[in-house]
Design a protein around this motif. Structure first.
Motif, PDB file in Angstrom:
ATOM      1  N   THR A  78       0.770  -1.013   0.035  1.00 28.73           N
ATOM      2  CA  THR A  78      -0.032  -0.135   0.096  1.00 28.73           C
ATOM      3  C   THR A  78       0.727   1.187   0.000  1.00 28.73           C
ATOM      4  O   THR A  78       0.465   2.494  -0.224  1.00 28.73           O
ATOM      5  N   THR A  79       2.184   1.447   0.466  1.00 28.35           N
ATOM      6  CA  THR A  79       2.907   2.455   0.485  1.00 28.35           C
ATOM      7  C   THR A  79       4.320   2.000   0.717  1.00 28.35           C
ATOM      8  O   THR A  79       4.610   0.928   1.534  1.00 28.35           O
ATOM      9  N   ILE A  80       5.239   2.706   0.468  1.00 27.79           N
ATOM     10  CA  ILE A  80       6.722   2.843   1.134  1.00 27.79           C
ATOM     11  C   ILE A  80       7.113   4.273   1.264  1.00 27.79           C
ATOM     12  O   ILE A  80       7.085   5.188   0.717  1.00 27.79           O
ATOM     13  N   LYS A  81       7.493   4.420   2.650  1.00 28.51           N
ATOM     14  CA  LYS A  81       7.922   5.814   3.119  1.00 28.51           C
ATOM     15  C   LYS A  81       9.145   5.635   3.822  1.00 28.51           C
ATOM     16  O   LYS A  81       9.475   4.723   4.396  1.00 28.51           O
ATOM     17  N   ARG A  82       9.809   6.668   3.419  1.00 31.45           N
ATOM     18  CA  ARG A  82      11.031   7.266   4.259  1.00 31.45           C
ATOM     19  C   ARG A  82      10.765   7.780   5.638  1.00 31.45           C
ATOM     20  O   ARG A  82      10.204   8.689   5.760  1.00 31.45           O
ATOM     21  N   VAL A  83      11.206   7.134   6.582  1.00 31.04           N
ATOM     22  CA  VAL A  83      10.929   7.785   8.026  1.00 31.04           C
ATOM     23  C   VAL A  83      11.503   9.028   8.361  1.00 31.04           C
ATOM     24  O   VAL A  83      12.953   9.163   8.058  1.00 31.04           O
ATOM     25  N   THR A  84      10.940   9.836   8.595  1.00 31.67           N
ATOM     26  CA  THR A  84      11.417  11.378   8.728  1.00 31.67           C
ATOM     27  C   THR A  84      11.487  11.987   9.977  1.00 31.67           C
ATOM     28  O   THR A  84      12.277  12.944  10.266  1.00 31.67           O
ATOM     29  N   LYS A  85      10.645  11.391  11.068  1.00 33.52           N
ATOM     30  CA  LYS A  85      10.460  12.011  12.230  1.00 33.52           C
ATOM     31  C   LYS A  85       9.987  11.125  13.284  1.00 33.52           C
ATOM     32  O   LYS A  85       9.012  10.470  13.125  1.00 33.52           O
ATOM     33  N   ASP A  86      10.694  10.986  14.573  1.00 36.15           N
ATOM     34  CA  ASP A  86      10.221  10.158  15.598  1.00 36.15           C
ATOM     35  C   ASP A  86       9.479  10.944  16.578  1.00 36.15           C
ATOM     36  O   ASP A  86      10.005  12.236  16.821  1.00 36.15           O
ATOM     37  N   LEU A  87       8.320  10.898  16.949  1.00 41.42           N
ATOM     38  CA  LEU A  87       7.293  11.395  17.724  1.00 41.42           C
ATOM     39  C   LEU A  87       7.450  11.244  19.028  1.00 41.42           C
ATOM     40  O   LEU A  87       6.786  12.042  19.758  1.00 41.42           O
ATOM     41  N   GLY A  88       8.286  10.333  19.466  1.00 40.77           N
ATOM     42  CA  GLY A  88       8.508   9.843  20.693  1.00 40.77           C
ATOM     43  C   GLY A  88       7.112   9.431  21.479  1.00 40.77           C
ATOM     44  O   GLY A  88       7.283   9.450  22.755  1.00 40.77           O
ATOM     45  N   ILE A  89       6.405   8.821  20.831  1.00 41.52           N
ATOM     46  CA  ILE A  89       4.942   8.319  21.504  1.00 41.52           C
ATOM     47  C   ILE A  89       5.114   6.994  21.276  1.00 41.52           C
ATOM     48  O   ILE A  89       5.274   6.212  20.533  1.00 41.52           O
ATOM     49  N   SER A  90       4.452   6.383  22.656  1.00 43.25           N
ATOM     50  CA  SER A  90       4.159   4.992  22.668  1.00 43.25           C
ATOM     51  C   SER A  90       2.815   4.717  23.052  1.00 43.25           C
ATOM     52  O   SER A  90       1.817   5.595  23.532  1.00 43.25           O
ATOM     53  N   GLY A  91       1.969   3.764  22.489  1.00 40.33           N
ATOM     54  CA  GLY A  91       0.901   3.732  22.339  1.00 40.33           C
ATOM     55  C   GLY A  91      -0.027   4.548  21.436  1.00 40.33           C
ATOM     56  O   GLY A  91      -1.216   5.090  21.744  1.00 40.33           O
ATOM     57  N   GLY A  92       0.606   4.807  20.257  1.00 45.98           N
ATOM     58  CA  GLY A  92       0.132   5.890  19.330  1.00 45.98           C
ATOM     59  C   GLY A  92       0.568   5.901  18.013  1.00 45.98           C
ATOM     60  O   GLY A  92       1.799   5.006  17.846  1.00 45.98           O
ATOM     61  N   VAL A  93       0.552   6.806  17.079  1.00 45.13           N
ATOM     62  CA  VAL A  93       1.280   6.969  15.934  1.00 45.13           C
ATOM     63  C   VAL A  93       2.578   7.549  16.265  1.00 45.13           C
ATOM     64  O   VAL A  93       2.907   8.763  16.710  1.00 45.13           O
ATOM     65  N   SER A  94       3.756   6.944  16.066  1.00 46.97           N
ATOM     66  CA  SER A  94       4.994   7.297  16.556  1.00 46.97           C
ATOM     67  C   SER A  94       5.957   7.777  15.712  1.00 46.97           C
ATOM     68  O   SER A  94       6.868   8.355  16.205  1.00 46.97           O
ATOM     69  N   PHE A  95       5.453   7.919  14.382  1.00 51.30           N
ATOM     70  CA  PHE A  95       6.565   8.320  13.417  1.00 51.30           C
ATOM     71  C   PHE A  95       5.805   9.155  12.258  1.00 51.30           C
ATOM     72  O   PHE A  95       4.604   8.916  12.346  1.00 51.30           O
ATOM     73  N   GLU A  96       6.613   9.861  11.501  1.00 53.34           N
ATOM     74  CA  GLU A  96       6.197  10.608  10.312  1.00 53.34           C
ATOM     75  C   GLU A  96       6.974  10.149   9.243  1.00 53.34           C
ATOM     76  O   GLU A  96       8.228   9.662   9.598  1.00 53.34           O
ATOM     77  N   GLY A  97       6.515   9.951   8.157  1.00 56.27           N
ATOM     78  CA  GLY A  97       7.414   9.623   6.892  1.00 56.27           C
ATOM     79  C   GLY A  97       6.694  10.287   5.695  1.00 56.27           C
ATOM     80  O   GLY A  97       5.635  10.703   5.480  1.00 56.27           O
ATOM     81  N   GLU A  98       7.694  10.136   4.724  1.00 58.91           N
ATOM     82  CA  GLU A  98       7.430  10.779   3.360  1.00 58.91           C
ATOM     83  C   GLU A  98       7.381   9.693   2.231  1.00 58.91           C
ATOM     84  O   GLU A  98       8.337   8.817   2.340  1.00 58.91           O
ATOM     85  N   GLU A  99       6.436   9.485   1.473  1.00 61.29           N
ATOM     86  CA  GLU A  99       6.306   8.484   0.318  1.00 61.29           C
ATOM     87  C   GLU A  99       7.279   8.405  -0.543  1.00 61.29           C
ATOM     88  O   GLU A  99       7.684   9.712  -0.985  1.00 61.29           O
ATOM     89  N   ILE A 100       8.361   7.416  -0.843  1.00 59.43           N
ATOM     90  CA  ILE A 100       9.205   7.554  -1.993  1.00 59.43           C
ATOM     91  C   ILE A 100       8.645   7.490  -3.383  1.00 59.43           C
ATOM     92  O   ILE A 100       7.899   6.696  -3.804  1.00 59.43           O
TER      93      ILE A 100
END
Length: 276
Positions: A78-100
């Motif tokens: 469904t997608t391939i993303k490069r991880v750009t940011k660690d949000l420092g969250i546990s129990g939730g959405v923990s990262f951000e990324g951009e599609e390649i």
């Protein structure tokens, strides 16, 4: 001979290969990710891909590959993303990324065969790359199962919603000129509703479209159920099936007689949601 491997299709560089990690998404006991994906791909490509309970699946700079389970051993890319940011969250959405960008034409189209024998959702690509075989590349983005035939229609509300709102061509063609007697099942209580689609109420496609848009289709008992329990109750618990189908030339009276027969047979007036 395995055929085309995913690694040969994606052709990651030597510098990238050890940074690639796959997230395998499948039913979690509450939500079917495929139904979520068909309604809004970003729910899977962001929320499910980057959700972490306790484990940290990714790190910044890693390449995240999102797979969605189609069947026993088939997975949709469904997608391939490069991880750009660690949000420092546990129990939730923990990262951000951009599609390649170079892979975008493949998203929602590549089906991979892989027999998953391990519990973990996350797995390094390099560890299983020889077992990821391209099963097929679809001509268009995957939008659900093809029409299976009138005798095999059994849909959840979410599945019906996708068919109606996305105007899935094969389903629209199959339902638009058909009269029918149909069955709605409340999977939480077991209560049944038998209905009919005739020329007077717009044939089967229009009749079922009404349920998608308001949950009750104007039926007295279902109107009351939606008022009492809310539309979300319908979305989570209702299932739709065809009992009998007829072409447009059959007289409406025939369908109405068969509807009455099914109501009596299934006792849906006494125990279900039919009031007449």
């Amino acid at each position: 001979m395995k055929g085309l491997l995913l690694k040969d299709l994606l052709n990651f560089s030597e510098n990238e290969i050890d940074k690639v990690k796959i997230k395998f998404n499948q039913y979690d006991g509450n939500n079917d990710p495929m139904e979520l994906y068909k309604n809004n791909p970003e729910i899977i490509n962001t929320e499910w891909l980057f959700w972490n309970e306790k484990r940290r699946y990714f790190f910044v700079g890693q390449i995240a590959v999102c797979f969605l389970k189609l069947s026993y051993d088939k997975w949709l890319l469904t997608t391939i993303k490069r991880v750009t940011k660690d949000l420092g969250i546990s129990g939730g959405v923990s990262f951000e990324g951009e599609e390649i960008e170079k892979y975008k034409s493949l998203f929602g189209r590549v089906i991979v065969q892989h027999h998953k024998t391990y519990m973990s959702q996350g797995r390094y690509f390099s560890e299983i790359q020889e077992d990821l075989v391209v099963n097929q590349i679809l001509p268009d983005v995957y939008d659900g199962e093809d029409f299976p035939g009138y005798d095999k229609v059994r849909l959840s509300y979410r599945q019906l919603e996708v068919i109606i709102k996305k105007e899935k061509k094969d389903w629209v063609a199959a339902l638009s000129n058909q009269k029918a007697v149909y069955l709605i099942t409340d999977k939480k209580t077991g209560k049944l509703y038998v209905g009919s689609a005739t020329s007077d109420n717009g044939m089967l496609l229009q009749r079922w479209s009404n349920y998608v848009w308001n949950g009750h289709g104007g039926n007295k008992e279902l109107v009351e159920l939606v008022r009492r329990e809310g539309f979300d109750y319908i979305k989570e618990n209702f299932q739709y099936a065809i009992l009998e189908n007829y072409n447009a030339k059959v007289e409406d009276a025939v369908i109405l007689n068969r509807e009455s027969w099914w109501k009596e047979t299934l006792q849906s007036r006494k125990w279900g949601y039919n009031c007449n």
